[in-house]
Design a protein around this motif. Structure first.
Motif, PDB file in Angstrom:
ATOM      1  N   GLY A 129       0.730  -1.204  -0.088  1.00 11.94           N
ATOM      2  CA  GLY A 129      -0.161  -0.058  -0.013  1.00 11.94           C
ATOM      3  C   GLY A 129       0.842   1.324   0.111  1.00 11.94           C
ATOM      4  O   GLY A 129       0.662   2.202  -0.743  1.00 11.94           O
ATOM      5  N   ALA A 130       2.104   1.295   0.926  1.00 14.34           N
ATOM      6  CA  ALA A 130       2.792   2.429   0.774  1.00 14.34           C
ATOM      7  C   ALA A 130       3.471   2.450  -0.480  1.00 14.34           C
ATOM      8  O   ALA A 130       3.679   3.735  -0.889  1.00 14.34           O
ATOM      9  N   ALA A 131       3.845   1.643  -1.102  1.00 14.03           N
ATOM     10  CA  ALA A 131       4.628   1.674  -2.526  1.00 14.03           C
ATOM     11  C   ALA A 131       3.503   2.440  -3.481  1.00 14.03           C
ATOM     12  O   ALA A 131       3.895   3.072  -4.231  1.00 14.03           O
ATOM     13  N   ILE A 132       2.394   2.044  -3.359  1.00 15.78           N
ATOM     14  CA  ILE A 132       1.257   2.298  -4.249  1.00 15.78           C
ATOM     15  C   ILE A 132       0.977   3.734  -4.122  1.00 15.78           C
ATOM     16  O   ILE A 132       1.140   4.867  -5.038  1.00 15.78           O
ATOM     17  N   VAL A 133       0.983   4.426  -2.884  1.00 16.25           N
ATOM     18  CA  VAL A 133       0.684   5.577  -2.587  1.00 16.25           C
ATOM     19  C   VAL A 133       1.897   6.370  -2.802  1.00 16.25           C
ATOM     20  O   VAL A 133       1.780   7.377  -3.268  1.00 16.25           O
ATOM     21  N   GLY A 134       3.101   5.943  -2.670  1.00 12.51           N
ATOM     22  CA  GLY A 134       4.337   6.690  -2.743  1.00 12.51           C
ATOM     23  C   GLY A 134       4.450   6.931  -4.427  1.00 12.51           C
ATOM     24  O   GLY A 134       4.743   8.053  -4.709  1.00 12.51           O
ATOM     25  N   SER A 135       3.984   6.004  -5.345  1.00 17.77           N
ATOM     26  CA  SER A 135       4.185   6.058  -6.645  1.00 17.77           C
ATOM     27  C   SER A 135       3.134   7.207  -7.205  1.00 17.77           C
ATOM     28  O   SER A 135       3.461   8.075  -7.894  1.00 17.77           O
ATOM     29  N   ILE A 136       1.728   7.019  -6.625  1.00 16.42           N
ATOM     30  CA  ILE A 136       0.898   8.112  -6.931  1.00 16.42           C
ATOM     31  C   ILE A 136       1.311   9.482  -6.499  1.00 16.42           C
ATOM     32  O   ILE A 136       1.288  10.411  -7.416  1.00 16.42           O
ATOM     33  N   TRP A 137       1.876   9.766  -5.326  1.00 14.31           N
ATOM     34  CA  TRP A 137       2.488  10.805  -4.853  1.00 14.31           C
ATOM     35  C   TRP A 137       3.440  11.223  -5.966  1.00 14.31           C
ATOM     36  O   TRP A 137       3.534  12.535  -6.284  1.00 14.31           O
ATOM     37  N   ALA A 138       4.422  10.566  -6.396  1.00 17.22           N
ATOM     38  CA  ALA A 138       5.443  10.816  -7.383  1.00 17.22           C
ATOM     39  C   ALA A 138       5.032  11.496  -8.224  1.00 17.22           C
ATOM     40  O   ALA A 138       5.480  12.510  -9.044  1.00 17.22           O
ATOM     41  N   ILE A 139       4.002  10.723  -9.026  1.00 19.48           N
ATOM     42  CA  ILE A 139       3.415  11.237 -10.408  1.00 19.48           C
ATOM     43  C   ILE A 139       2.928  12.372 -10.223  1.00 19.48           C
ATOM     44  O   ILE A 139       3.161  13.400 -11.044  1.00 19.48           O
ATOM     45  N   THR A 140       2.043  12.490  -9.254  1.00 17.32           N
ATOM     46  CA  THR A 140       1.282  13.806  -8.888  1.00 17.32           C
ATOM     47  C   THR A 140       2.123  15.092  -8.698  1.00 17.32           C
ATOM     48  O   THR A 140       1.868  16.483  -9.003  1.00 17.32           O
ATOM     49  N   ALA A 141       3.325  14.904  -7.922  1.00 17.97           N
ATOM     50  CA  ALA A 141       3.875  15.787  -7.469  1.00 17.97           C
ATOM     51  C   ALA A 141       4.715  16.519  -8.539  1.00 17.97           C
ATOM     52  O   ALA A 141       5.137  17.694  -8.643  1.00 17.97           O
ATOM     53  N   THR A 142       5.122  15.514  -9.580  1.00 13.13           N
ATOM     54  CA  THR A 142       5.797  16.330 -10.796  1.00 13.13           C
ATOM     55  C   THR A 142       5.101  16.937 -11.821  1.00 13.13           C
ATOM     56  O   THR A 142       5.506  17.434 -12.795  1.00 13.13           O
ATOM     57  N   SER A 143       3.496  16.316 -11.796  1.00 14.77           N
ATOM     58  CA  SER A 143       2.708  16.911 -12.754  1.00 14.77           C
ATOM     59  C   SER A 143       1.733  17.620 -12.087  1.00 14.77           C
ATOM     60  O   SER A 143       1.199  17.366 -11.441  1.00 14.77           O
ATOM     61  N   GLY A 144       1.581  18.901 -12.433  1.00 19.93           N
ATOM     62  CA  GLY A 144       0.520  19.656 -11.700  1.00 19.93           C
ATOM     63  C   GLY A 144       1.049  21.001 -11.683  1.00 19.93           C
ATOM     64  O   GLY A 144       1.687  21.572 -12.584  1.00 19.93           O
ATOM     65  N   THR A 145       0.560  21.577 -10.583  1.00 18.73           N
ATOM     66  CA  THR A 145       1.019  23.178 -10.600  1.00 18.73           C
ATOM     67  C   THR A 145       2.318  23.237 -10.448  1.00 18.73           C
ATOM     68  O   THR A 145       2.787  22.617  -9.654  1.00 18.73           O
TER      69      THR A 145
END
Length: 170
Positions: free
Chosen positions: A44-60
């Motif tokens: 679960g932590a790996a999935i959440v970390g992956s999602i965070w990494a993707i959204t942190a680099t794309s967005g505002t």
């Protein structure tokens, strides 16, 4: 007396082999509830970390910023030197030249951006320098600007964002 026992053979009988047991794979061990919970937590932590990494680099790209623009004029002891100008040697203003630091402070007095004096123009014994400090965060009530160590000049947020900085020394 007669012996009622049967006669014993002279050679012992062959050993009796146990019946053949089919060979099977060893039984698989099951995870304990604690181990299963830790594996689930890690996944679960790996999935959440992956999602965070993707959204942190794309967005505002972070908070909104602007480039604080304006001019700084040295009105005394200016001298022309080639394509630019600066203060005369030993004039008391010899820290003023292209590349001199420009510091922008927020309303709380903290440094929020830095830049330097840009291109200069010599005109009538004065030097005028271009100022363009990039990445100044928006949202302050006011801004203070300091060239070198020469004290601050306060601007409203509107003046700063509209490029209305006009400072002088001398």
């Amino acid at each position: 007396m007669t012996n009622n026992q049967p006669e014993q053979p002279a050679t012992p009988p062959p050993p009796i082999e146990p019946p053949a047991v089919p060979v099977s794979e060893p039984a698989k061990k099951r995870l304990s509830p604690l181990a299963a919970g830790l594996v689930g937590l890690a996944a679960g932590a790996a999935i959440v970390g992956s999602i965070w990494a993707i959204t942190a680099t794309s967005g505002t790209d972070g908070p909104a910023t602007f480039t604080l623009e304006g001019t700084f004029t040295l009105t005394e002891d200016a001298t022309e030197s080639g394509d630019d100008c600066s203060a005369s040697y030993d004039s008391g203003y010899d820290d003023i030249a292209e590349g001199t630091s420009v510091t922008v402070y927020g309303a709380k007095g903290d440094v929020i951006a830095t830049g330097e004096l840009g291109d200069s123009t010599y005109a009538g014994y004065m030097c005028e320098f271009v100022i363009a400090v990039p990445d100044v965060p928006k949202g302050e009530k006011f801004y203070k600007v300091e060239v070198s160590h020469r004290g601050t000049l306060q601007l409203s947020a509107e003046e700063a964002e509209n490029g209305e900085l006009a400072a002088s020394l001398g």
